[in-house]
Design a protein around this motif. Structure first.
Motif, PDB file in Angstrom:
ATOM      1  N   PHE A 140       0.458  -1.383   0.259  1.00  0.00           N
ATOM      2  CA  PHE A 140       0.186  -0.026   0.050  1.00  0.00           C
ATOM      3  C   PHE A 140       0.853   1.100  -0.059  1.00  0.00           C
ATOM      4  CE2 PHE A 140       0.988  -2.097   4.548  1.00  0.00           C
ATOM      5  CZ  PHE A 140       1.365  -0.268   4.914  1.00  0.00           C
ATOM      6  N   ASN A 141       0.014   2.402  -0.387  1.00  0.00           N
ATOM      7  CA  ASN A 141       1.106   3.818  -0.440  1.00  0.00           C
ATOM      8  C   ASN A 141       1.369   4.628   0.484  1.00  0.00           C
ATOM      9  OD1 ASN A 141       1.074   2.947  -3.031  1.00  0.00           O
ATOM     10  ND2 ASN A 141      -0.602   5.373  -3.130  1.00  0.00           N
ATOM     11  N   ILE A 142       2.003   4.362   0.928  1.00  0.00           N
ATOM     12  CA  ILE A 142       2.709   5.477   2.434  1.00  0.00           C
ATOM     13  C   ILE A 142       3.923   6.117   2.470  1.00  0.00           C
ATOM     14  CG2 ILE A 142       3.922   3.276   3.257  1.00  0.00           C
ATOM     15  CD1 ILE A 142       2.171   6.025   5.849  1.00  0.00           C
ATOM     16  N   ASN A 143       3.361   6.986   2.963  1.00  0.00           N
ATOM     17  CA  ASN A 143       4.698   8.425   2.502  1.00  0.00           C
ATOM     18  C   ASN A 143       4.820   9.725   3.317  1.00  0.00           C
ATOM     19  OD1 ASN A 143       3.091  10.396   1.221  1.00  0.00           O
ATOM     20  ND2 ASN A 143       3.438   9.092  -0.466  1.00  0.00           N
ATOM     21  N   ASP A 144       5.930  10.320   3.517  1.00  0.00           N
ATOM     22  CA  ASP A 144       5.743  11.644   4.840  1.00  0.00           C
ATOM     23  C   ASP A 144       4.780  12.770   4.315  1.00  0.00           C
ATOM     24  OD1 ASP A 144       6.754  12.333   6.815  1.00  0.00           O
ATOM     25  OD2 ASP A 144       7.919  14.032   5.339  1.00  0.00           O
ATOM     26  N   ALA A 145       4.988  12.622   2.577  1.00  0.00           N
ATOM     27  CA  ALA A 145       4.017  13.668   2.231  1.00  0.00           C
ATOM     28  C   ALA A 145       2.356  13.624   1.989  1.00  0.00           C
ATOM     29  CB  ALA A 145       4.280  14.378   0.832  1.00  0.00           C
ATOM     30  N   GLY A 146       2.163  12.132   2.381  1.00  0.00           N
ATOM     31  CA  GLY A 146       0.107  11.824   2.244  1.00  0.00           C
ATOM     32  C   GLY A 146      -0.169  12.180   1.002  1.00  0.00           C
ATOM     33  N   PHE A 147       1.319  11.770   0.511  1.00  0.00           N
ATOM     34  CA  PHE A 147       0.473  11.718  -1.534  1.00  0.00           C
ATOM     35  C   PHE A 147      -0.098  10.325  -1.876  1.00  0.00           C
ATOM     36  CE2 PHE A 147       2.249  10.690  -5.676  1.00  0.00           C
ATOM     37  CZ  PHE A 147       1.093  12.081  -6.417  1.00  0.00           C
ATOM     38  N   ASN A 148      -1.445  10.185  -2.081  1.00  0.00           N
ATOM     39  CA  ASN A 148      -2.229   9.459  -2.372  1.00  0.00           C
ATOM     40  C   ASN A 148      -1.811   8.179  -1.573  1.00  0.00           C
ATOM     41  OD1 ASN A 148      -2.343  10.311  -4.977  1.00  0.00           O
ATOM     42  ND2 ASN A 148      -1.124   9.122  -6.332  1.00  0.00           N
ATOM     43  N   VAL A 149      -2.067   8.679  -0.602  1.00  0.00           N
ATOM     44  CA  VAL A 149      -2.127   7.635   0.549  1.00  0.00           C
ATOM     45  C   VAL A 149      -3.636   7.563   1.483  1.00  0.00           C
ATOM     46  CG1 VAL A 149      -1.089   7.372   3.281  1.00  0.00           C
ATOM     47  CG2 VAL A 149       0.133   8.267   1.615  1.00  0.00           C
ATOM     48  N   PHE A 150      -4.781   6.734   1.117  1.00  0.00           N
ATOM     49  CA  PHE A 150      -5.610   6.366   1.467  1.00  0.00           C
ATOM     50  C   PHE A 150      -6.167   5.478   2.589  1.00  0.00           C
ATOM     51  CE2 PHE A 150      -5.271   7.433  -2.674  1.00  0.00           C
ATOM     52  CZ  PHE A 150      -5.578   8.684  -3.109  1.00  0.00           C
ATOM     53  N   PRO A 151      -7.395   5.745   3.706  1.00  0.00           N
ATOM     54  CA  PRO A 151      -7.654   6.706   3.705  1.00  0.00           C
ATOM     55  C   PRO A 151      -7.272   8.307   3.705  1.00  0.00           C
ATOM     56  CG  PRO A 151      -8.810   5.337   5.098  1.00  0.00           C
ATOM     57  CD  PRO A 151      -7.341   4.855   4.192  1.00  0.00           C
ATOM     58  N   SER A 152      -6.369   7.899   4.353  1.00  0.00           N
ATOM     59  CA  SER A 152      -5.540   9.087   4.933  1.00  0.00           C
ATOM     60  C   SER A 152      -4.409   9.001   5.754  1.00  0.00           C
ATOM     61  CB  SER A 152      -6.195   9.916   6.423  1.00  0.00           C
ATOM     62  OG  SER A 152      -5.920   9.441   6.940  1.00  0.00           O
ATOM     63  N   LYS A 153      -3.759   9.774   5.675  1.00  0.00           N
ATOM     64  CA  LYS A 153      -2.188   9.467   6.372  1.00  0.00           C
ATOM     65  C   LYS A 153      -2.172   9.190   7.754  1.00  0.00           C
ATOM     66  CE  LYS A 153       2.804  11.916   7.248  1.00  0.00           C
ATOM     67  NZ  LYS A 153       2.945  13.100   7.147  1.00  0.00           N
ATOM     68  N   GLN A 154      -2.659   9.221   8.470  1.00  0.00           N
ATOM     69  CA  GLN A 154      -3.156   9.879  10.035  1.00  0.00           C
ATOM     70  C   GLN A 154      -3.213   7.897  10.279  1.00  0.00           C
ATOM     71  OE1 GLN A 154      -1.861  11.344  12.603  1.00  0.00           O
ATOM     72  NE2 GLN A 154      -1.631   8.989  13.046  1.00  0.00           N
ATOM     73  N   GLU A 155      -4.691   7.707   9.284  1.00  0.00           N
ATOM     74  CA  GLU A 155      -4.781   6.505   9.801  1.00  0.00           C
ATOM     75  C   GLU A 155      -4.562   5.359   9.328  1.00  0.00           C
ATOM     76  OE1 GLU A 155      -9.321   5.845   9.192  1.00  0.00           O
ATOM     77  OE2 GLU A 155      -8.765   8.087   7.417  1.00  0.00           O
ATOM     78  N   VAL A 156      -3.335   5.476   7.719  1.00  0.00           N
ATOM     79  CA  VAL A 156      -2.516   4.190   7.163  1.00  0.00           C
ATOM     80  C   VAL A 156      -1.121   3.966   8.460  1.00  0.00           C
ATOM     81  CG1 VAL A 156      -1.161   3.252   5.461  1.00  0.00           C
ATOM     82  CG2 VAL A 156      -3.073   4.052   4.707  1.00  0.00           C
ATOM     83  N   GLU A 157      -0.462   5.333   8.586  1.00  0.00           N
ATOM     84  CA  GLU A 157       0.223   5.538   9.363  1.00  0.00           C
ATOM     85  C   GLU A 157       0.356   4.516  10.729  1.00  0.00           C
ATOM     86  OE1 GLU A 157       2.576   9.091  12.144  1.00  0.00           O
ATOM     87  OE2 GLU A 157       2.533   9.514  10.070  1.00  0.00           O
ATOM     88  N   ASP A 158      -0.612   4.613  11.612  1.00  0.00           N
ATOM     89  CA  ASP A 158      -1.408   3.674  12.649  1.00  0.00           C
ATOM     90  C   ASP A 158      -0.836   2.859  12.055  1.00  0.00           C
ATOM     91  OD1 ASP A 158      -1.858   6.174  13.907  1.00  0.00           O
ATOM     92  OD2 ASP A 158      -3.728   6.136  14.258  1.00  0.00           O
ATOM     93  N   PHE A 159      -1.250   2.438  10.848  1.00  0.00           N
ATOM     94  CA  PHE A 159      -2.071   0.981  10.665  1.00  0.00           C
ATOM     95  C   PHE A 159      -0.501   0.591  10.888  1.00  0.00           C
ATOM     96  CE2 PHE A 159      -1.833  -1.640   7.202  1.00  0.00           C
ATOM     97  CZ  PHE A 159      -2.429  -3.236   6.771  1.00  0.00           C
ATOM     98  N   ALA A 160       0.129   1.379   9.657  1.00  0.00           N
ATOM     99  CA  ALA A 160       1.424   0.744   9.650  1.00  0.00           C
ATOM    100  C   ALA A 160       2.748  -0.375  10.603  1.00  0.00           C
ATOM    101  CB  ALA A 160       2.142   1.364   8.066  1.00  0.00           C
ATOM    102  N   THR A 161       2.453   0.962  11.307  1.00  0.00           N
ATOM    103  CA  THR A 161       2.649   1.205  13.195  1.00  0.00           C
ATOM    104  C   THR A 161       2.356  -0.120  13.848  1.00  0.00           C
ATOM    105  OG1 THR A 161       1.493   2.662  14.220  1.00  0.00           O
ATOM    106  CG2 THR A 161       3.371   3.447  12.952  1.00  0.00           C
ATOM    107  N   LYS A 162       1.671  -0.777  13.538  1.00  0.00           N
ATOM    108  CA  LYS A 162       0.882  -1.541  14.341  1.00  0.00           C
ATOM    109  C   LYS A 162       1.678  -3.208  13.852  1.00  0.00           C
ATOM    110  CE  LYS A 162      -2.648   0.848  15.843  1.00  0.00           C
ATOM    111  NZ  LYS A 162      -4.698   0.568  15.899  1.00  0.00           N
TER     112      LYS A 162
END
Length: 216
Positions: A140-162
């Motif tokens: 899945f997309n994940i990057n510091d700028a939040g570019f094309n990160v869905f549904p949101s950068k924060q949600e995917v970041e939380d998902f990626a850290t777990k």
């Protein structure tokens, strides 16, 4: 096309939809003719007939796996379904398509990977079908700028850290070239990812990025 059997290989099949296009543009007989010319597997010939007579798109999956994955790809490596198909079938409410893909990949001795632009929705669909497993990779997309990160950068970041019972692969980590490379790498290294994927046209850039990822 040759493969180094000593390396772990991740192979994607982005062209599963070409079979649907073939049917739309040239008719069902063109698909059946293509299948019979390119596979000796009776199950795929039967699947092609069922697709032609019943319109059951689930039979596209074993056809795509058999016809698109190189015959000399060593067993045990990863085969991915690209997001153009993963997200389409979720949007159509045809999540059983994902089960067919995973089953088809494993049946041929490979491990499954799914590429998506919405990992949270995908995981929910997989959980509903009891398809979560340790050998599965979700990309899945994940990057510091939040570019094309869905549904949101924060949600995917939380998902990626777990921690999850499957593996996670980050893509578009450099924001399609718009991000600051050192900052992007530091950000990705702060997450709990098993793999990252990025493209480059120059070997020197690849070596530089790999060195930065390896640094403490």
């Amino acid at each position: 096309q040759s493969f180094d059997a000593s390396k772990e290989i991740h192979y994607s099949i982005p062209y599963a939809h070409k079979y649907a296009n073939m049917v739309n543009e040239e008719g069902m007989m063109s698909l059946l003719s293509h299948v019979m010319k390119n596979t000796s597997m009776l199950s795929n010939i039967v699947g092609g007939v069922k697709l032609m007579t019943k319109g059951d798109v689930r039979h596209l999956v074993p056809l795509a796996v058999d016809l698109e994955v190189p015959k000399n790809l060593p067993k045990g490596n990863y085969v991915y379904l690209q997001n153009i198909m993963t997200d389409l079938v979720m949007g159509l409410g045809k999540e059983e398509f994902l089960a067919e893909f995973i089953k088809g990949v494993r049946k041929r001795g490979y491990r499954p990977g799914l590429v998506t632009l919405n990992p949270l929705m995908l995981v929910k669909a997989l959980e509903d079908q009891n398809l979560i497993s340790e050998d599965l990779i979700i990309c899945f997309n994940i990057n510091d700028a939040g570019f094309n990160v869905f549904p949101s950068k924060q949600e995917v970041e939380d998902f990626a850290t777990k921690d999850h019972p499957f593996m996670k692969m980050g893509m578009s980590i450099f924001s399609s070239g718009a991000g600051n490379i050192p900052k992007s790498i530091d950000y990705i290294k702060s997450l709990n990812l098993d793999y990252v994927v990025f493209g480059t046209s120059r070997m020197v850039n690849l070596e530089k990025n790999l060195t930065a990822f390896s640094a403490d």
